[in-house]
Design an enzyme around this catalytic site. Sequence first.
Site, short mmCIF file in Angstrom:
data_model
loop_
_atom_site.label_atom_id
_atom_site.label_comp_id
_atom_site.label_asym_id
_atom_site.label_seq_id
_atom_site.Cartn_x
_atom_site.Cartn_y
_atom_site.Cartn_z
N LYS A 183 39.44 51.84 -46.70
CA LYS A 183 39.71 50.99 -47.88
C LYS A 183 39.28 51.68 -49.17
CE LYS A 183 40.02 47.23 -50.48
NZ LYS A 183 41.31 46.94 -51.11
N LYS A 252 33.22 48.48 -58.75
CA LYS A 252 32.39 48.49 -57.53
C LYS A 252 33.02 49.38 -56.46
CE LYS A 252 33.33 45.68 -54.46
NZ LYS A 252 33.63 44.56 -53.56
#
Length: 311
Positions: A183, A252
């Site tokens: 991811k 993030k």
Amino acid sequence: MARAKLRKDETHVTKQRVGFIGLGSMGSAMAPRLVGAGYEVAGFDLDRQAVESFAAAGGKAAGSVAEVGQSCPIVLMSLPTPQAMEAVAAGPGGLREARPKIVIDLSTSGPRMSQSVARRLGEAGILFADAPVSGGRAGALAGRLSLMVAARAETWERVEPLLANFGRTFHVGEAPGQGQMTKLVNNLLSVVALAVSCEGMALGAKAGLDPQRMLEVINASSGRNSATLDKIPRSVLSRSFDFGFSTALSSKDVALCLEEAEAMGVPMLMGSMARNLLAVTSARFGGECDFTNMARLFEEWAGVKIGGAKP
Ligand code: NAD
């Protein structure tokens, strides 16, 4: 890691109970799909409004993480940060104490946090799968996400039918964190593509090209990517800047990716640039702004609008 035994009757009955923690932009689109698929879904979020909306969509409102964990054999989490995921999974009053059979993390939490949480849940006999998703809120609403799942083979077999309700599932490995690593690489590519596409579109607009027509050509040519196909037409040209992914969350993701790369000694030139661009977007428009606002930076620097009525 202790091997938790799962009783078949707890996971293979038709009206299966599952828990869903984190009913934000993604969770509020994903959890109702499980309700629609016939699951009895208990939902919890720190935001009471989110829980009430989920109850209105046919879910069961829960009052705490513990309540969800104690009443549901499988619990899914869609939480904003690795720290929030850790607190829900392994913190005081969290799932480790409540002891569901399986915990699935749909959030982008990074490989190291996944490994740590998987270990701590495993010590309590709880199976874990990291299953971060891609496809945005629109993909979540339509059940067209891709899910990058790392889980032991027997856990994968049990969770795959549930996860298939969200989109296309990929088993990328058995070791905790492998879904997360996949991811992070995906999101690095996605944000770098957004940045370079905004840069190119601003240049083209300044040169007098019609942005709509430019996209038509690019999307039939070798420059096409997820920003030219989706983010720019949907959220920039329309001036809605509402793709559904905040600059803070994108920052993030990139920070997690750079941390992993640094730990492995892999230079990340594009990633570093993307991190800086996100930081400037955040400083200019606020961390909670949608990350497609990055386009407005390039517009300001070029002194041009990429499309729509107002800058
Ligand atoms: P969000 O901030 O919209 O939603 C997160 C929700 O979690 C909020 O409603 C918040 O109140 C809740 N929450 C936070 N701490 C909690 C706690 N301790 N207990 C219960 N609830 C808590 O975030 P999002 O956009 O829905 O993203 C969720 C995750 O999915 C993130 O990890 C993100 O990186 C990832 N993701 C997002 C997208 C996207 O397009 N939005 C796409 C792919 C992956």
